[in-house]
Design a protein around this motif. Structure first.
Motif, mmCIF file in Angstrom:
data_model
loop_
_atom_site.group_PDB
_atom_site.id
_atom_site.type_symbol
_atom_site.label_atom_id
_atom_site.label_comp_id
_atom_site.label_asym_id
_atom_site.label_seq_id
_atom_site.Cartn_x
_atom_site.Cartn_y
_atom_site.Cartn_z
ATOM 1 N N THR A 1 0.854 -1.184 0.000
ATOM 2 C CA THR A 1 0.000 0.000 0.000
ATOM 3 C C THR A 1 0.889 1.233 0.000
ATOM 4 O OG1 THR A 1 -1.718 -1.164 1.216
ATOM 5 C CG2 THR A 1 -1.811 1.238 1.238
ATOM 6 N N LEU B 1 1.457 5.257 0.057
ATOM 7 C CA LEU B 1 0.827 6.482 0.522
ATOM 8 C C LEU B 1 1.197 7.576 -0.481
ATOM 9 C CD1 LEU B 1 1.675 6.036 4.293
ATOM 10 C CD2 LEU B 1 -0.427 5.399 3.092
ATOM 11 N N GLU C 1 0.287 10.490 -1.230
ATOM 12 C CA GLU C 1 0.464 11.888 -0.844
ATOM 13 C C GLU C 1 1.874 12.173 -0.313
ATOM 14 O OE1 GLU C 1 -1.193 9.680 2.719
ATOM 15 O OE2 GLU C 1 -1.589 9.698 0.575
ATOM 16 N N THR C 2 2.670 11.138 -0.078
ATOM 17 C CA THR C 2 4.019 11.329 0.457
ATOM 18 C C THR C 2 5.104 11.322 -0.611
ATOM 19 O OG1 THR C 2 4.408 8.960 0.822
ATOM 20 C CG2 THR C 2 3.331 10.193 2.607
ATOM 21 N N SER D 1 6.343 6.972 1.284
ATOM 22 C CA SER D 1 6.019 6.072 2.381
ATOM 23 C C SER D 1 5.069 4.991 1.882
ATOM 24 C CB SER D 1 5.355 6.842 3.528
ATOM 25 O OG SER D 1 6.262 7.765 4.078
ATOM 26 N N LYS E 1 2.995 1.111 3.429
ATOM 27 C CA LYS E 1 2.654 0.269 4.574
ATOM 28 C C LYS E 1 3.251 -1.116 4.391
ATOM 29 C CE LYS E 1 -1.567 2.659 5.723
ATOM 30 N NZ LYS E 1 -2.993 2.564 6.008
#
Length: 75
Positions: A27, A29, A31-32, A49, A51
């Motif tokens: 997963t 992220l 937006e990072t 980033s 997960k």
């Protein structure tokens, strides 16, 4: 976790890196995602980033990116 990958500036790594991690089942992220060009403009580093629930998933992220022909290093 955060990962940074580096490669040629003309390789569209801002798109390729999240795609490769998602393809590996991780997963991302989105937006990072950030990037930075080298001083000469020949290389780019892309950080983001993602997960990971285990050490194996973290290592799978590095392995997936290192398998990409345009990515030279990951940290």
């Amino acid at each position: 976790f955060e990962i940074t990958a580096m490669g040629a500036a003309n390789a569209d790594l801002q798109t390729a890196i999240p795609h490769e991690l998602a393809k590996a089942g991780l997963t991302v992220l989105h937006e990072t995602v950030s990037s930075r060009q080298s001083s000469a403009g020949r290389f780019v580093s892309v950080s983001l980033s993602f997960k990971a629930d285990s050490r194996a998933e973290y290592e799978a992220a590095h392995n997936a990116l290192r398998a990409h022909p345009e990515i030279k290093w990951t940290i």
